[in-house]
Scaffold this active site. Sequence first.
Site, PDB file in Angstrom:
ATOM      1  N   GLY A  38       0.810  -1.216   0.000  1.00 23.45           N
ATOM      2  CA  GLY A  38       0.000   0.000   0.000  1.00 23.45           C
ATOM      3  C   GLY A  38       0.841   1.263   0.000  1.00 23.45           C
ATOM      4  CG  HIS A  44       3.324   0.616  -5.259  1.00 23.55           C
ATOM      5  ND1 HIS A  44       3.282   1.698  -4.415  1.00 23.55           N
ATOM      6  CD2 HIS A  44       3.978  -0.362  -4.580  1.00 23.55           C
ATOM      7  CE1 HIS A  44       3.868   1.385  -3.255  1.00 23.55           C
ATOM      8  NE2 HIS A  44       4.303   0.155  -3.340  1.00 23.55           N
ATOM      9  N   GLY A 154       9.391  -4.894  -8.267  1.00 18.26           N
ATOM     10  CA  GLY A 154      10.244  -3.793  -8.677  1.00 18.26           C
ATOM     11  C   GLY A 154      11.725  -4.092  -8.499  1.00 18.26           C
TER      12      GLY A 154
HETATM   13  P1  AMP Z   1       6.120  -2.226  -1.309  1.00 18.47           P
HETATM   14  O1  AMP Z   1       4.697  -1.783  -1.251  1.00 18.47           O
HETATM   15  O2  AMP Z   1       7.099  -1.159  -0.907  1.00 18.47           O
HETATM   16  O3  AMP Z   1       6.359  -3.562  -0.656  1.00 18.47           O
HETATM   17  O4  AMP Z   1       6.434  -2.456  -2.847  1.00 18.47           O
HETATM   18  C1  AMP Z   1       5.624  -3.297  -3.633  1.00 18.47           C
HETATM   19  C2  AMP Z   1       6.303  -3.534  -4.946  1.00 18.47           C
HETATM   20  O5  AMP Z   1       6.518  -2.285  -5.610  1.00 18.47           O
HETATM   21  C3  AMP Z   1       7.679  -4.197  -4.809  1.00 18.47           C
HETATM   22  O6  AMP Z   1       7.825  -5.167  -5.836  1.00 18.47           O
HETATM   23  C4  AMP Z   1       8.614  -3.044  -4.995  1.00 18.47           C
HETATM   24  O7  AMP Z   1       9.874  -3.425  -5.494  1.00 18.47           O
HETATM   25  C5  AMP Z   1       7.872  -2.211  -6.019  1.00 18.47           C
HETATM   26  N1  AMP Z   1       8.349  -0.830  -5.991  1.00 18.47           N
HETATM   27  C6  AMP Z   1       8.406  -0.004  -4.910  1.00 18.47           C
HETATM   28  N2  AMP Z   1       8.967   1.181  -5.256  1.00 18.47           N
HETATM   29  C7  AMP Z   1       9.264   1.094  -6.574  1.00 18.47           C
HETATM   30  C8  AMP Z   1       9.856   1.993  -7.532  1.00 18.47           C
HETATM   31  N3  AMP Z   1      10.271   3.210  -7.185  1.00 18.47           N
HETATM   32  N4  AMP Z   1      10.002   1.568  -8.806  1.00 18.47           N
HETATM   33  C9  AMP Z   1       9.589   0.315  -9.165  1.00 18.47           C
HETATM   34  N5  AMP Z   1       9.026  -0.568  -8.325  1.00 18.47           N
HETATM   35  C10 AMP Z   1       8.869  -0.185  -7.053  1.00 18.47           C
END
Ligand code: AMP
Length: 291
Positions: A38, A44, A154
Site C-alpha cells: 500500500g 507500484h 520492482g
Molecule cells: P512495497 O509496497 O514497498 O512492498 O512495494 C511493492 C512492490 O513495488 C515491490 O515489488 C517493490 O519493489 C515495487 N516498488 C516499490 N517502489 C518502486 C519503484 N520506485 N520503482 C519500481 N518498483 C517499485
Amino acid sequence: MTARQAHPKVVRTIDELRATVGDWQAVGKIVGVVPTMGAIHGGHLALVDAARRHADKVLATLFVNPAQFGEGEDFSVYPRNEEDDLTRFGAAGTDLVFIPDVGEVYPDDYSTSVRVDGLSDRLDGVFRPHFFGGVATVVAKLLLQTNADKAYFGEKDYQQLLIVRRMARDLDIPVEIVGVPTVREPDGLALSSRNAYLSPDQRAIAPNLHRLLLRVADQVRGGVRSGSAAAELATADLIGAGFDAVDYVAVCDAETLEPIEELTRPGRVLGAAHLGRGRLIDNVPISPAGG
Ligand code: AMP
C-alpha cells in the site's frame, strides 16, 4: 484492454479471491498479480502498467506484512490509506484488489515459514535478519492464494526480486516472476512509500544515494577503482552528504549478489543508508558492455 474505473473490485478473503480468479482462468484469461504493502505511488503503478501490457486481468494485493518487520521497525506507523490506494489502483486499470486482514493470512496457529538460503544472508539480510524470510513466506502464500500466471516486482528492491524468483523456482510455483525497472523522481530518488518519513532537508540529501551508486558503477566500469574501493569512497561521501549511517554500499554479481572487484559479468551496485527516520535502499545495474 481493461476499462479504467473509480474503484476496482475488492475482495478480503482467500475464498472470494479464488472464486474471481478461477472465473477468469476458466475462460482462458492470463492473470497478473502486483503484490504491495500500500501507500501506492508511481513505482507500484509501473508494475500495474507492466501487468496490463502482459496479462488480461490485473490483480493487486494490499497487505502490510507483519512478518517482514523486526522489533522497533515501522510496522505500526507504516503509511496506510486504503481509500487513496484504491483510487490509484482504479485509475491505473487494476481489475481486483485483494486486501486480507492479518488473521486471514496468518491464523492463530500459523507455523510455517519459507527461507531462501544464501541470497537472504547478504546485504539487507545482514541488517534486517528477519526480513527476507517474512517476504519469501508472504509472497509464496500470495502466489498460491492468487494462482496468478505472472507476478510483478520492482527492481527497486533488487535483492527481494532475486529471492522471490529463486523461491518460486525452488518451490515449483507455476508463475513467471517479472522484474520492472525502478521509477524515480526527477532528481533520481527512487519512489518509495517510506520517502514520506523524510523532512524537507532530508529530502534534499536523499538523491545522493542514487548519484553515488551511479558514480560507483562508472568507476568500476571504467576500471578507475575496484568494487570495494569505489564502495568505500561512496560510503564516506554519503556520510559527508548528510546521511546518518550507511549499512552497505556493495558491487555485486547481478545474479548471485556475491561481491565483485572487477566487472566480467553483469553486476549491480546496491546501497542502504539511514536518513532521519528513513532507511533508503537503491541499486543500479552495471554491465561490462557499458549498460
Ligand atoms: P512495497 O509496497 O514497498 O512492498 O512495494 C511493492 C512492490 O513495488 C515491490 O515489488 C517493490 O519493489 C515495487 N516498488 C516499490 N517502489 C518502486 C519503484 N520506485 N520503482 C519500481 N518498483 C517499485
